[in-house]
Design an enzyme around this catalytic site. Structure first.
Site, PDB file in Angstrom:
ATOM      1  N   HIS A 208       0.800  -1.226   0.000  1.00 47.10           N
ATOM      2  CA  HIS A 208       0.000   0.000   0.000  1.00 47.10           C
ATOM      3  C   HIS A 208       0.834   1.280   0.000  1.00 47.10           C
ATOM      4  O   HIS A 208       0.286   2.365  -0.141  1.00 47.10           O
ATOM      5  CB  HIS A 208      -0.948   0.026   1.203  1.00 47.10           C
ATOM      6  CG  HIS A 208      -0.236   0.284   2.499  1.00 47.10           C
ATOM      7  ND1 HIS A 208       0.362  -0.723   3.214  1.00 47.10           N
ATOM      8  CD2 HIS A 208       0.001   1.431   3.185  1.00 47.10           C
ATOM      9  CE1 HIS A 208       0.920  -0.200   4.298  1.00 47.10           C
ATOM     10  NE2 HIS A 208       0.727   1.096   4.303  1.00 47.10           N
TER      11      HIS A 208
HETATM   12  C1  UD1 Z   1      -2.029   5.680   5.533  1.00 46.47           C
HETATM   13  C2  UD1 Z   1      -0.721   6.163   6.146  1.00 46.47           C
HETATM   14  C3  UD1 Z   1       0.327   5.051   6.064  1.00 46.47           C
HETATM   15  C4  UD1 Z   1      -0.204   3.770   6.685  1.00 46.47           C
HETATM   16  C5  UD1 Z   1      -1.509   3.418   5.999  1.00 46.47           C
HETATM   17  C6  UD1 Z   1      -2.133   2.148   6.511  1.00 46.47           C
HETATM   18  C7  UD1 Z   1      -0.269   8.561   5.845  1.00 46.47           C
HETATM   19  C8  UD1 Z   1       0.588   9.542   5.156  1.00 46.47           C
HETATM   20  N1  UD1 Z   1      -0.176   7.292   5.414  1.00 46.47           N
HETATM   21  O1  UD1 Z   1      -1.816   5.436   4.150  1.00 46.47           O
HETATM   22  O2  UD1 Z   1       1.477   5.445   6.779  1.00 46.47           O
HETATM   23  O3  UD1 Z   1       0.737   2.746   6.531  1.00 46.47           O
HETATM   24  O4  UD1 Z   1      -2.431   4.501   6.200  1.00 46.47           O
HETATM   25  O5  UD1 Z   1      -3.281   1.829   5.775  1.00 46.47           O
HETATM   26  O6  UD1 Z   1      -0.964   8.904   6.771  1.00 46.47           O
HETATM   27  N2  UD1 Z   1      -9.043   4.829   1.253  1.00 46.47           N
HETATM   28  C9  UD1 Z   1     -10.287   4.254   1.256  1.00 46.47           C
HETATM   29  N3  UD1 Z   1     -10.872   4.000   2.466  1.00 46.47           N
HETATM   30  C10 UD1 Z   1     -10.283   4.278   3.646  1.00 46.47           C
HETATM   31  C11 UD1 Z   1      -9.021   4.870   3.627  1.00 46.47           C
HETATM   32  C12 UD1 Z   1      -8.403   5.129   2.429  1.00 46.47           C
HETATM   33  O7  UD1 Z   1     -10.847   3.978   0.221  1.00 46.47           O
HETATM   34  O8  UD1 Z   1     -10.877   3.992   4.698  1.00 46.47           O
HETATM   35  C13 UD1 Z   1      -8.367   5.080  -0.036  1.00 46.47           C
HETATM   36  C14 UD1 Z   1      -8.690   6.436  -0.621  1.00 46.47           C
HETATM   37  O9  UD1 Z   1      -8.687   6.320  -2.001  1.00 46.47           O
HETATM   38  C15 UD1 Z   1      -7.493   7.263  -0.197  1.00 46.47           C
HETATM   39  C16 UD1 Z   1      -6.370   6.242  -0.249  1.00 46.47           C
HETATM   40  O10 UD1 Z   1      -6.968   5.018   0.162  1.00 46.47           O
HETATM   41  O11 UD1 Z   1      -7.252   8.357  -0.992  1.00 46.47           O
HETATM   42  C17 UD1 Z   1      -5.211   6.576   0.645  1.00 46.47           C
HETATM   43  O12 UD1 Z   1      -5.652   6.771   1.995  1.00 46.47           O
HETATM   44  P1  UD1 Z   1      -4.774   7.663   2.994  1.00 46.47           P
HETATM   45  O13 UD1 Z   1      -5.404   7.704   4.327  1.00 46.47           O
HETATM   46  O14 UD1 Z   1      -4.442   8.964   2.367  1.00 46.47           O
HETATM   47  O15 UD1 Z   1      -3.393   6.899   3.074  1.00 46.47           O
HETATM   48  P2  UD1 Z   1      -3.039   5.343   3.139  1.00 46.47           P
HETATM   49  O16 UD1 Z   1      -2.472   4.944   1.839  1.00 46.47           O
HETATM   50  O17 UD1 Z   1      -4.127   4.516   3.722  1.00 46.47           O
END
Ligand code: UD1
Length: 362
Positions: A208
């Site tokens: 991820h």
């Molecule tokens: C975040 C953390 C990362 C951690 C990871 C665990 C930061 C910078 N990164 O990354 O360190 O290892 O969480 O999962 O804080 N999305 C969904 N549903 C959700 C959450 C996310 O669909 O409940 C999708 C969305 O498209 C979103 C993307 O995942 O834009 C990224 O989510 P985001 O919270 O920005 O970062 P992670 O990649 O999850």
């Protein structure tokens, strides 16, 4: 208005929950008054609610519901939403966890409100500023009044960065508290049976990190490598929503065909899957620690590592995120399959959360 709590915990994303669960439980046992804010950085049930329920985390007192966005958007939304909450709650300590955007956002606001900040899992560094988490770690540590570290390596790093020794307390690895509390129950789950897997006869993969999944060629190479491994044994891939979106965007759906792709799983299910795996291929920091404690070979598809002891003392190996490197490292790991060598570095003893509560109530 209720009395100001001693501790106000801020969580937001999946890797925060297993850490806060342990610290909040230790706080409850010690009779500490505490409140919980969930920023809503993660909002899908499988990324958030299933962890709260399974890990006995109380219903958050405040939910900010910020959701996804660019780093600036997400961080700014958390800051704007949490400012009035912190101002109203006036806790003795704001407790932030790990290295996600919720961590740095809460710390920045608390610092400007002149509140005391405790950072759980302080002092970790990958020395790779291309990782957003590295920026979050460095800034949060600088802002924190108490840096609660998992290891002596982390202490030394903070001192190198000019943080006074009085602000550093080595408490150990809080993820391991939760792991040790949960592993026996995880082993009773029927998850392997439900997926038709035999213990020691499958691989688990998770991907991820932005650096791996947001770059089309890198993601394609990693999925191809997992496909190669799937030629030898089943590869289970609980797919992070970010990775699922990128696979679709880059038109890589066919690369998933050889893999057992499943939805993200809950904490206990993941521990059960990892515990029974022949090898884990991952870019997660949490899995590096869990595989070391469980004695499962781990290939970290990253160019840097912040949990250095998982490489020096544990089962973790850094592998370049290329098809050839991952395929070859997996073949080696599977060739060496044998006695498990569980290992717990110093202070990975299941009592870090009690030491954290002691430090915060000193
Ligand atoms: C975040 C953390 C990362 C951690 C990871 C665990 C930061 C910078 N990164 O990354 O360190 O290892 O969480 O999962 O804080 N999305 C969904 N549903 C959700 C959450 C996310 O669909 O409940 C999708 C969305 O498209 C979103 C993307 O995942 O834009 C990224 O989510 P985001 O919270 O920005 O970062 P992670 O990649 O999850």
């Amino acid at each position: 208005m209720p009395n100001a709590p001693q501790l106000l915990h801020v969580v937001g994303a999946r890797p925060n929950f297993m850490k806060a669960a342990a610290v909040m439980a230790a706080g409850r046992a010690a009779g500490v008054s505490q409140r919980l804010v969930h920023t809503g950085q993660h909002y899908d049930d499988v990324m958030s609610e299933v962890f709260l329920g399974a890990l006995d985390i109380p219903e958050p007192d405040v939910r900010l519901g910020v959701g996804s966005g660019t780093h600036a958007e997400q961080t700014a939304r958390i800051m704007t939403a949490i400012e009035p909450v912190l101002a109203a709650e006036r806790p003795e300590w704001v407790v932030v966890y790990g290295d996600v955007n919720s961590t740095i956002a809460a710390a920045l606001v608390a610092a400007k409100l002149q509140m005391r900040i405790a950072h759980v899992e302080a002092g970790l560094r990958s020395f790779d500023r291309a990782m957003p988490e590295e920026i979050n770690r460095m800034v949060t540590d600088q802002l924190s009044d108490l840096c609660l570290t998992p290891s002596a390596y982390a202490d030394e790093q903070l001192v190198r960065e000019g943080i006074a020794a009085a602000r550093i307390r080595c408490v150990g690895n809080v993820m391991v508290d939760t792991l040790l509390r949960c592993v026996e129950r995880a082993r009773t789950l029927p998850v392997l049976h439900q997926l038709g897997l035999a213990r020691g006869e499958y691989a688990v993969a998770t991907l991820h990190r932005a650096g791996n999944v947001d770059v089309s060629d890198t993601l394609a190479a990693l999925l191809a490598a997992l496909g190669d491994i799937a030629g030898r044994l089943p590869v289970v891939l609980p797919l992070h929503p970010r990775t699922r979106a990128r696979v679709r965007e880059f038109g890589l759906e066919s690369a998933l065909a050889p893999l057992r792709v499943i939805e993200p799983v809950g904490y206990f299910e993941m521990i059960a899957l990892v515990d029974g795996a022949a090898v884990v291929v991952t870019d997660s920091g949490g899995l590096q620690q869990e595989t070391t404690v469980l004695g499962v070979p781990c290939l970290s598809v990253r160019r840097s590592v912040e949990w250095i002891e998982t490489v020096t003392d544990g089962t973790n190996r850094l592998v370049d995120p290329t098809r050839a490197a991952v395929t070859e490292a997996a073949a080696t790991a599977l060739g060496e399959r044998g006695a498990r060598r569980p290992h717990r570095p110093a202070l990975w003893d299941g009592h870090a959360s009690e030491r954290i509560i002691a430090a915060l109530t000193d």
